[in-house]
Scaffold this motif. Structure first.
Motif, PDB file in Angstrom:
ATOM      1  N   GLY B 129       0.816  -1.114  -0.134  1.00  0.00           N
ATOM      2  CA  GLY B 129      -0.022  -0.044  -0.261  1.00  0.00           C
ATOM      3  C   GLY B 129       0.807   1.256  -0.041  1.00  0.00           C
ATOM      4  N   GLY B 130       1.816   1.210   0.735  1.00  0.00           N
ATOM      5  CA  GLY B 130       2.977   2.454   0.741  1.00  0.00           C
ATOM      6  C   GLY B 130       3.628   2.600  -0.520  1.00  0.00           C
ATOM      7  N   LEU B 131       3.946   1.729  -1.402  1.00  0.00           N
ATOM      8  CA  LEU B 131       4.621   1.564  -2.611  1.00  0.00           C
ATOM      9  C   LEU B 131       3.399   2.309  -3.352  1.00  0.00           C
ATOM     10  CD1 LEU B 131       6.666  -1.363  -2.589  1.00  0.00           C
ATOM     11  CD2 LEU B 131       7.286   0.923  -2.383  1.00  0.00           C
ATOM     12  N   ILE B 132       2.171   1.788  -3.366  1.00  0.00           N
ATOM     13  CA  ILE B 132       1.270   2.257  -4.286  1.00  0.00           C
ATOM     14  C   ILE B 132       1.010   3.938  -4.130  1.00  0.00           C
ATOM     15  CG2 ILE B 132      -1.190   2.596  -4.684  1.00  0.00           C
ATOM     16  CD1 ILE B 132      -1.044  -0.628  -4.070  1.00  0.00           C
ATOM     17  N   GLY B 133       1.130   4.373  -2.600  1.00  0.00           N
ATOM     18  CA  GLY B 133       0.960   5.837  -2.591  1.00  0.00           C
ATOM     19  C   GLY B 133       2.197   6.369  -3.031  1.00  0.00           C
ATOM     20  N   ALA B 134       3.494   5.794  -2.812  1.00  0.00           N
ATOM     21  CA  ALA B 134       4.606   6.431  -3.130  1.00  0.00           C
ATOM     22  C   ALA B 134       4.248   6.577  -4.968  1.00  0.00           C
ATOM     23  CB  ALA B 134       5.785   5.546  -3.051  1.00  0.00           C
ATOM     24  N   TRP B 135       4.099   5.833  -5.639  1.00  0.00           N
ATOM     25  CA  TRP B 135       3.890   5.710  -7.117  1.00  0.00           C
ATOM     26  C   TRP B 135       3.000   6.926  -7.121  1.00  0.00           C
ATOM     27  CZ3 TRP B 135       4.547   4.486 -11.709  1.00  0.00           C
ATOM     28  CH2 TRP B 135       3.498   4.496 -12.952  1.00  0.00           C
ATOM     29  N   GLN B 136       1.859   7.322  -6.686  1.00  0.00           N
ATOM     30  CA  GLN B 136       0.890   8.264  -6.988  1.00  0.00           C
ATOM     31  C   GLN B 136       1.597   9.439  -6.485  1.00  0.00           C
ATOM     32  OE1 GLN B 136      -2.954   6.683  -7.466  1.00  0.00           O
ATOM     33  NE2 GLN B 136      -2.946   6.651  -5.386  1.00  0.00           N
ATOM     34  N   GLY B 137       2.193   9.365  -5.179  1.00  0.00           N
ATOM     35  CA  GLY B 137       2.720  10.739  -4.657  1.00  0.00           C
ATOM     36  C   GLY B 137       3.994  11.220  -5.565  1.00  0.00           C
ATOM     37  N   PHE B 138       4.785  10.364  -6.257  1.00  0.00           N
ATOM     38  CA  PHE B 138       5.622  10.812  -7.095  1.00  0.00           C
ATOM     39  C   PHE B 138       5.084  11.583  -8.341  1.00  0.00           C
ATOM     40  CE2 PHE B 138       7.635  10.111 -11.236  1.00  0.00           C
ATOM     41  CZ  PHE B 138       8.893  10.584 -10.910  1.00  0.00           C
ATOM     42  N   TRP B 139       4.186  11.092  -8.881  1.00  0.00           N
ATOM     43  CA  TRP B 139       3.533  11.815  -9.991  1.00  0.00           C
ATOM     44  C   TRP B 139       2.863  13.238  -9.638  1.00  0.00           C
ATOM     45  CZ3 TRP B 139       5.479  10.371 -14.359  1.00  0.00           C
ATOM     46  CH2 TRP B 139       5.540   9.180 -14.623  1.00  0.00           C
ATOM     47  N   ILE B 140       2.370  13.275  -8.290  1.00  0.00           N
ATOM     48  CA  ILE B 140       1.740  14.304  -7.870  1.00  0.00           C
ATOM     49  C   ILE B 140       2.822  15.387  -7.540  1.00  0.00           C
ATOM     50  CG2 ILE B 140      -0.028  15.373  -6.320  1.00  0.00           C
ATOM     51  CD1 ILE B 140      -1.116  12.532  -6.425  1.00  0.00           C
ATOM     52  N   ALA B 141       3.814  15.191  -6.269  1.00  0.00           N
ATOM     53  CA  ALA B 141       4.379  15.918  -5.732  1.00  0.00           C
ATOM     54  C   ALA B 141       5.602  16.257  -6.965  1.00  0.00           C
ATOM     55  CB  ALA B 141       5.009  15.402  -4.583  1.00  0.00           C
TER      56      ALA B 141
END
Lengths: 509, 420
Positions: B129-141
Motif C-alpha cells: 500500500g505504501g508503494l502504491i501511495g509512493a507511486w501516486q505521490g511521485f507523480w503528484i508531488a
C-alpha cells in the motif's frame, strides 16, 4: 485647440482611502505620439483605465472629450467602438490560440455564427504585414517571442480600426532590437494618422519618439511639454517626476555599521518563462551588519527577481553567481538553505506569498522556524503561544489575541506579522520587499522604526521600494537597478531623487 | 494623506488598524461562547442520532446495532483519516477504493495461496500500500500532475491490477486472526458484571472505557492548566466540566452497550488508536502543521521553507498504507478478497471529510471531524435500512446531506467575512 483628438478634464479618481488621481488634465493632439511619464504609483495606469472604460463613467469625476464629444464609457467595448484601444503591460493574448484567432478574438470574422477561416487568416495576414511581423497567421501565439506578441497586440488593435492607441510600458519586456522595431512601427502608424499615447519609464525612448510629454506626480498633472517648442531634457523630465519635498516622515537613525554580512557577485538569473531572457545580469552587491541598504528600480527592473533568486532560488531558472555569507562562499539551493543561512525575505505581496490568511497570528509567526518550538517533531504549542504573544506586544500588532485570523487584520498589522515571522527565524540578513506597500502613514512610521531597531541589533537589511523618498529617508546606502543590471551605488549623503532616477532609467548599453 | 506626518513623534496608533479580528461564527449564548462553525457538525450528528432513534423506536441504539455500525463503517473511517490529510493539503484521492481492492487481493494471495504467516503477510500488504501511495505521490508531488488526474488513473490501474490478480473470482477464506481483527471482539478476560436493569456486561470492556475516559479527562485537565500558566484564554470551569462530562457520558454509553453485546470490536480498538495518533499528528506535530500550511497558502508555505514536495509525497504514502489496512479489514470481514471490493469507497471517504468540515480549497479540517462525518453517513445508512427504506432513497438522503453540509460551511464563512 480644435486639433485635439482627446481632452480629459479635471479627472479625479478615488479608491478607498487613497486619491489616485486628483484633477488631472490631459490633451492629446490628432496624429501625435504623446508620452506620459511619472514614478510608480503616480497614476499613469489609473488614468488610462479611466480613459478606456475599465473604470466606468460615474466611478470618477471629470469629463472626457473625444473628437470634441463628451464620452461616458461604461465598458472597454464602448471605448473600443470609438477607436480607443489600450494594450496593457501584461499582454492579453490567449497563448494556445493562433495569431489570427487572437487578432479577431471577440471580433470574429464570421457569417451566421460560423467562423470564416479563409477571411480570418487572409485579413490577419494583411494586418501582420502592416505591423511588419513575418509569421504565418495560423502559428500558435505561445510559439512566438514576447516582442512578436506585442506586434500581434498592435495588429489586433488595428483590426478594430483604432484611432487612439494606448501602450502601457510596451518595451518593458523587450530587448533592444525588438524595442527599436516597435518604436519604428509607432512612427509609421503616426504617419498613417493614428494617435498614440505611450506610457514609458525609459526616458531615452520617450525623448526619441514623443512629440509631447505629460508628466504626472502623486496623481496630479505637473506639466505638458512640447518637444518642439519647449527645451526638453531628460533632467527636466526627471525633476518634474520626482519634485516632491521630503517631509519628516522617517524616524531619526544613527547607523552603527559593522562587518560584511552578505555579498553577491556576478549574479545572473534567467526568466522561467522565456529562458533566453536575462532578468538579472551580472549583479553584485554587499550588505553589512547594522546597515540599511536600499534597492531602487522601476517596475520590471528585476528587483523582486533578484531578491527571490538569492532567497533560495525561489525565482528564476539557470541562475549563476556567488553568494558570500559573513565572507564565506555558501551554496544556497532551497528556501530552507537560505533560512538556515540566516537569510530572510519578506515578500512584496503579503497576501499571496507572505501569510496563511485562513490561519491565526500564532501559527503564521512560527511558520518559518517551527523547529525552534519543537522537539522530535512535536510542537510545544504553549511556547508557541508565548512567542506569538511576545511579538504581539513588541511589534504592537493590533488584534484581540494571537488566535485571531490574519486575513482579518489590516495591512499594517499583517506586515508586522510577516516581519515577526522572519525575525523569529533569527535571520541576520533581512530582505524586505516593499515593506510599506498598502499601509497607511501611521503604520509606515512604525514599520520604519522596526527596521531601524533591527539594524541596531546588528542585522543587515535590504529594503526594496518603489518610493524613492522612502529609500532616501530610511537607507544608509542605495543601489539602483535598471534592466537587470546594477547601474549605481549611492551613499546617503550623495543620494537625491534626481540622481537615483537618472541611474534607474539608464538603458542597457 | 501626506499631511499626517508625525514629525519625530512616537508611534501613532492608526485607528483604522485596530479592526475586529475574532474567530468567525462565535455567538454568545447565556455567557457561554459557542463556535457554531466548529461544533455544528457534532450538533448535527447528535440530532441525526436522536432522529433515527425515534424513527426506529430505539433500535438504532441497541447493543448489537451499535456494534454493527462501528464494524460496518470501520474501513470507511480508516480511509477518511487518510483522506482528510490529503484534502487539508488541497489535494484529492480518487483511487482509494481500487487500492482497497488490490491490497485485499495481495493479502489474500499471500495468506491463502502462498500460506505466508498472517503477521508477515499483513506487513507486506501494508508495504505494498505504501508503494502504491509512493507511486501516486511521485507523480503528484515531483512531476506536478494534479492529484485528481493521477488518482483517477490510479483508480483504473489498481482496479485492473485487482482483476489481473484475482481473475474473476474471490480468494478466501482468510486465517482466523485476520477475521477476528476485522469482525471479532475482545475476549471477556474478567468475566461479567451485573448492571442492574441493563443485565450483564463485560467487565473488561467497561474497565477499558473507564480508563479511556479517565485518560481523556486528565489530558484535557493538563492541557487546560498548562494554558492557564501561559495566560491563555480557556473555557470557564463550568463549561470545561460540562464538556468533559458530556464526552464521558457518550463514551461510556457506547462502551456499556457494546459490553452488553459481545465486548469491544477489535476494529474499534484499532480505530481509537488511529484517531488518537492522527489527531496528535495534525494538532501537535511539525509534519501536521506543514500540511495545513500547504493547504492554506501554498506559495507562502514554500517561501517559509516548507519542503512542499516531500510533505505531499508522504501524505500519499500514508494514504496508501491506510488504504491497505482498510483493504485487509474489508477482505477479512467478507472472508474473501473480491474483484469488486471497495467500489465507490473513495466517494464515501471524500464525503466523510467534507461533511466533517474540510474546505474544498484546503487548509481546513480535523481528523475527528472526518470521523464524525463518516459516522453521520454510517448512521443514515444504518437507520434508513432499519426502517426499510430502499437503497435509492438512502443515496438521495446522503447526497442531500453532503450538499447541505458544504453549503452550511460556505454560508457561515461568507457570513463571517461580511460581518468584519
Amino acid at each position: 485647440m480644435t486639433d485635439d483628438i482627446l481632452r480629459m478634464r479635471g479627472i479625479t479618481k478615488t479608491f478607498p482611502g487613497v486619491k489616485a488621481l486628483q484633477d488631472v488634465n490631459l490633451s492629446v493632439r490628432q496624429g501625435e505620439i504623446h508620452a506620459i511619464c511619472g514614478e510608480n504609483g503616480a497614476g499613469k495606469s489609473t488614468l488610462m483605465k479611466v480613459l478606456s472604460g475599465v473604470y466606468p463613467h460615474g466611478s470618477y469625476e471629470g469629463e472626457i472629450l473625444f473628437d470634441g464629444d463628451p464620452c461616458r464609457f461604461a465598458t472597454i467595448r464602448d471605448s473600443e467602438q470609438r477607436g480607443i484601444v489600450i494594450i496593457h503591460q501584461e499582454l492579453a493574448l490567449c497563448p494556445q490560440l493562433s495569431i489570427a484567432e487572437n487578432i479577431f478574438l471577440g471580433n470574429e470574422r464570421a457569417a451566421r455564427g460560423l467562423i470564416d477561416w479563409n477571411r480570418t487568416n487572409h485579413e490577419a495576414g494583411g494586418l501582420l504585414t502592416r505591423v511588419g511581423l513575418r509569421e504565418n497567421p495560423v502559428t500558435q501565439v505561445s510559439d512566438i517571442g514576447v516582442g512578436k506578441q506585442q506586434l500581434v497586440e498592435i495588429a489586433k488593435a488595428l483590426s478594430k480600426e483604432v484611432r487612439l492607441l494606448i501602450l502601457d510600458e510596451p518595451t518593458a519586456a523587450l530587448n533592444d532590437e525588438d524595442s527599436a522595431h516597435l518604436l519604428d512601427l509607432l512612427r509609421g502608424l503616426r504617419d498613417e494618422g493614428i494617435t498614440c499615447v505611450i506610457i514609458s519609464h525609459k526616458l531615452n525612448e520617450v525623448m526619441a519618439i514623443a512629440d509631447s510629454i505629460t508628466i504626472l506626480r502623486d496623481g496630479r498633472t505637473i506639466e505638458t511639454l512640447d518637444m518642439k517648442t519647449d527645451h526638453v531634457t531628460e533632467d527636466r523630465i526627471i525633476s518634474a517626476m520626482v519634485g516632491r519635498d521630503l517631509e519628516n516622515r522617517y524616524p531619526p537613525h544613527e547607523p552603527k555599521i559593522g562587518d560584511e554580512a552578505l555579498r553577491i557577485e556576478d549574479w545572473t538569473v534567467h526568466s522561467p518563462t522565456q529562458r533566453e531572457r536575462k532578468v538579472v545580469s551580472g549583479a553584485g552587491l554587499t550588505l553589512r551588519r547594522g546597515e540599511i541598504v536600499g534597492l531602487a528600480g522601476l517596475m520590471g527592473a528585476g528587483r523582486t527577481e533578484l531578491a527571490m533568486s538569492v532567497f533560495g532560488r525561489s525565482y528564476g531558472t539557470d541562475i549563476s553567481g556567488r553568494i558570500y555569507r559573513d565572507g564565506k562562499l555558501v551554496e544556497i539551493r532551497s528556501v530552507r538553505d537560505a533560512i538556515d543561512h540566516g537569510i530572510a525575505y519578506a515578500t512584496e505581496d503579503r497576501k499571496r506569498y507572505g501569510l496563511n490568511l485562513i490561519d491565526d497570528i500564532k501559527r503564521n509567526v512560527s511558520a518559518a522556524q517551527l523547529s525552534k518550538l519543537a522537539s522530535r517533531g512535536w510542537i510545544n504549542d504553549n511556547e508557541e503561544y508565548r512567542v506569538a504573544e511576545d511579538f504581539r506586544a513588541s511589534m504592537n500588532i493590533k488584534a484581540p489575541s494571537v488566535l485571531s485570523v490574519t486575513g482579518k487584520l489590516s495591512g499594517g498589522n499583517q506586515q508586522k506579522v510577516v516581519l515577526s515571522k522572519w525575525i523569529f527565524t533569527d535571520a541576520d540578513v533581512l530582505i524586505l520587499d516593499e515593506p510599506t506597500r498598502g499601509i497607511d502613514v501611521g503604520a509606515k512610521y512604525e514599520i520604519y522604526s522596526i527596521i531601524n531597531h533591527l539594524a541596531d541589533q546588528g542585522k543587515a537589511i535590504m529594503v526594496i521600494s518603489s518610493e524613492l523618498p522612502e529609500l532616501l529617508g530610511l537607507c544608509d546606502r542605495i543601489y539602483t537597478l535598471s534592466a537587470g543590471r546594477i547601474t549605481g551605488e549611492v551613499s546617503r549623503q550623495d543620494a537625491t531623487q534626481e540622481r537615483l532616477m537618472q541611474y534607474m532609467t539608464k538603458g542597457q548599453e | 494623506m501626506s499631511s499626517i506626518s508625525p514629525a519625530g513623534a512616537d508611534v501613532t496608533p492608526g485607528g483604522k488598524d485596530a479592526g475586529p479580528a475574532g474567530p468567525p461564527g462565535r455567538t454568545s449564548l447565556f455567557g457561554i461562547s459557542l463556535n457554531i462553525r466548529q461544533s455544528g457538525i457534532y450538533i448535527a450528528f447528535a440530532l441525526i442520532v436522536v432522529l433515527f432513534s425515534v424513527l426506529t423506536d430505539g433500535a438504532l441504539l441497541q447493543p448489537q446495532n451499535i456494534s454493527n455500525i462501528i464494524v460496518q463503517n470501520s474501513y470507511i473511517l480508516i480511509l477518511a483519516i487518510g483522506m482528510i490529510l490529503i484534502i487539508i493539503a488541497g489535494h484529492i484521492d480518487l483511487s482509494v477504493g481500487s487500492v482497497v481492492a488490490v491490497t485485499g487481493a495481495i493479502a489474500a494471495v499471500l495468506m491463502v495461496n502462498y500460506g505466508v504467516p498472517w503477521p508477515l503477510a499483513l506487513l507486506l500488504t501494508l508495504i505494498a500500500g505504501g508503494l502504491i501511495g509512493a507511486w501516486q505521490g511521485f507523480w503528484i508531488a515531483y512531476f506536478g500532475i494534479p492529484a485528481f488526474i493521477v488518482t483517477l488513473a490510479g483508480m483504473l490501474l489498481f482496479r485492473a491490477l485487482t482483476l489481473t490478480v484475482l481473475g474473476n473470482q474471490g480468494i478466501g477464506p482468510f486465517p482466523d486472526p485476520v477475521r477476528t481483527l476485522a469482525n471479532g471482539f475482545t475476549d471477556g478476560y474478567l468475566g461479567n458484571i451485573g448492571l442492574g436493569p441493563l443485565g450483564g456486561a463485560d467487565l473488561f470492556s467497561i474497565l477499558v472505557g473507564v480508563i479511556a475516559v479517565a485518560g481523556m479527562a486528565t489530558s484535557q485537565w493538563r492541557t487546560r492548566s498548562a494554558r492557564l500558566r501561559y495566560g491563555q484564554d480557556v473555557d470557564p470551569p463550568a463549561l470545561f466540566l460540562l464538556k468533559i462530562i458530556a464526552g464521558a457520558v457518550v463514551v461510556m454509553a457506547v462502551v456499556v452497550q457494546l459490553a452488553r453485546f459481545k465486548n469491544l470490536p477489535w476494529v474499534l480498538v484499532l480505530l481509537a488508536f488511529l484517531v488518537l495518533g492522527y489527531s496528535l499528528i495534525t494538532t501537535r506535530a511539525v509534519f501536521g502543521r506543514r500540511i495545513y500550511a500547504i493547504g492554506g497558502n501554498l506559495q507562502a508555505a514554500m517561501l517559509s521553507g516548507v519542503k512542499v514536495k516531500s510533505v505531499v509525497f508522504w501524505i500519499f504514502v500514508n494514504m496508501g498504507v491506510l488504504a491497505a489496512l482498510a483493504g485487509v479489514i474489508f477482505a477479512g470481514r467478507l472472508n474473501q478478497a473480491g474483484p469488486t471490493a471497495g467500489n465507490s469507497f473513495e466517494l464515501d471517504a471524500i464525503a466523510a471529510a467534507f461533511i466533517g468540515g474540510a474546505a474544498v480549497q484546503g487548509g481546513v479540517g480535523k481528523v475527528v471531524g472526518a470521523i464524525t462525518g463518516g459516522l453521520i453517513m454510517g448512521v443514515i445508512n444504518n437507520g434508513m435500512s432499519l426502517i426499510g427504506a430502499p437503497s435509492e432513497r438512502v443515496m438521495l438522503v446522503k447526497g442531500i446531506v453532503l450538499l447541505a453540509a458544504v453549503a452550511f460551511d460556505v454560508w457561515t464563512k461568507r457570513r463571517a467575512g461580511s460581518a468584519a
